[in-house]
Design a protein around this motif. Structure first.
Motif, mmCIF file in Angstrom:
data_model
loop_
_atom_site.group_PDB
_atom_site.id
_atom_site.type_symbol
_atom_site.label_atom_id
_atom_site.label_comp_id
_atom_site.label_asym_id
_atom_site.label_seq_id
_atom_site.Cartn_x
_atom_site.Cartn_y
_atom_site.Cartn_z
ATOM 1 N N SER A 17 -5.851 -7.478 -3.529
ATOM 2 C CA SER A 17 -5.388 -7.106 -2.193
ATOM 3 C C SER A 17 -3.999 -7.678 -1.943
ATOM 4 O O SER A 17 -3.549 -8.596 -2.637
ATOM 5 N N GLU A 18 -3.357 -7.169 -0.923
ATOM 6 C CA GLU A 18 -2.022 -7.655 -0.547
ATOM 7 C C GLU A 18 -2.087 -9.142 -0.176
ATOM 8 O O GLU A 18 -1.208 -9.927 -0.534
ATOM 9 N N LYS A 19 -3.167 -9.529 0.537
ATOM 10 C CA LYS A 19 -3.349 -10.927 0.949
ATOM 11 C C LYS A 19 -3.464 -11.846 -0.271
ATOM 12 O O LYS A 19 -2.905 -12.942 -0.297
ATOM 13 N N GLY A 50 -2.829 2.618 -4.187
ATOM 14 C CA GLY A 50 -3.440 2.782 -2.861
ATOM 15 C C GLY A 50 -3.118 1.561 -2.018
ATOM 16 O O GLY A 50 -1.965 1.135 -1.915
ATOM 17 N N ALA A 51 -4.174 0.931 -1.466
ATOM 18 C CA ALA A 51 -3.967 -0.260 -0.628
ATOM 19 C C ALA A 51 -3.984 -1.534 -1.468
ATOM 20 O O ALA A 51 -3.836 -2.634 -0.946
ATOM 21 N N SER A 52 -4.183 -1.399 -2.791
ATOM 22 C CA SER A 52 -4.285 -2.573 -3.670
ATOM 23 C C SER A 52 -3.077 -2.698 -4.595
ATOM 24 O O SER A 52 -2.199 -1.839 -4.616
#
Length: 258
Positions: free
Chosen positions: A148-150, A168-170
């Motif tokens: 993840s971005e975090k 995607g979001a990863s």
């Protein structure tokens, strides 16, 4: 027969080789009771039967109790010290082919951070990290290398740009970094330790262990290090009796075997 927590610990040891006696009881029992309640199962005996017959329930349990909280470059100021002092000193002392063990590596954030940190000092083909964890599910996630971005927030910008691709979001870590890490299952409380390591990294895991179990692991790490090797621990941990074990303290989180 009373199916109490003592009974449960014995069953889990037989079933998984995980010795719950080595974990802080109040903390661990609370976690396990919450998990059992989530499944609306009444009693340790019924839960043990479920663990024996249901693969998903079993894997969820192992994943849940082998506490996996991890992120890249956790505590960046300590990684800065690693980059500026520890790695250059180790290369000077042992040469370019360093033996490095990332113990209790969780989802791979730590061994991959190590590869990236070392890549500032060495060609990638000189870097090899041995990474171990008790939980085969997290090892499987580590091998995929999707975060993840975090999770990657603290990675230095140049390394983030160079070694991560958005999916995607990863974010997926590059195959050239993944290729430098060898993952294996290993139980710190039960299995034999590898030897002659120049750097061992084990961070924010032992806080869940009893004082006796912690002590034993730190002593085993000492025996696993080469003379002049370094142990890097987490910001929530300290080795109170490090002198008695033989370590020299380089600073709060880095301990050296003379």
């Amino acid at each position: 027969m009373a199916y109490d927590y003592e009974y449960f610990k014995k069953e889990i040891l037989a079933l998984t080789s995980i010795d719950l006696n080595c974990y802080k009881e109040k903390q661990m029992k609370r976690r396990i009771d919450t998990l059992i309640a989530k499944h609306k199962i009444v009693g340790y005996d019924k839960y043990v039967l479920g663990l024996k017959s249901d693969k998903e329930l079993f894997e969820e349990f192992v994943n849940y109790i082998t506490i996996n909280v991890s992120e890249f470059y956790r505590n960046p100021e300590q990684w800065k010290l690693m980059d500026e002092q520890v790695i250059p000193e180790l290369i000077k002392k042992f040469g370019k082919n360093l033996k490095i063990w990332s113990a209790a590596c969780s989802t791979g954030d730590e061994p991959y951070s190590l590869v990236m940190a070392l890549s500032r000092h060495l060609p990638l083909n000189n870097i090899k990290i041995y990474a171990t964890d008790l939980d085969k599910q997290v090892i499987a996630k580590a091998k995929v290398g999707l975060y993840s971005e975090k999770s990657i927030a603290a990675v230095p910008d140049d390394l983030k740009k160079k070694y991560f691709t958005g999916v995607g979001a990863s974010y997926k870590i590059s195959d050239e970094i993944k290729a430098r890490v060898e993952f294996k299952e290993h139980n710190l409380l039960k299995d034999a330790y590898p030897t002659d390591y120049h750097l061992i990294v084990c961070r924010n895991v032992l806080i869940y262990f009893t004082e006796e179990a912690k002590d034993e692991v730190f002593r085993k790490f000492y025996r696993s290090l080469s003379s002049g090797g370094v142990l890097f621990i987490g910001s929530t941990e300290q080795i109170i009796n490090y002198k008695e074990m033989g370590y020299e303290r380089k600073n709060s989180f880095f301990y050296q075997k003379p």
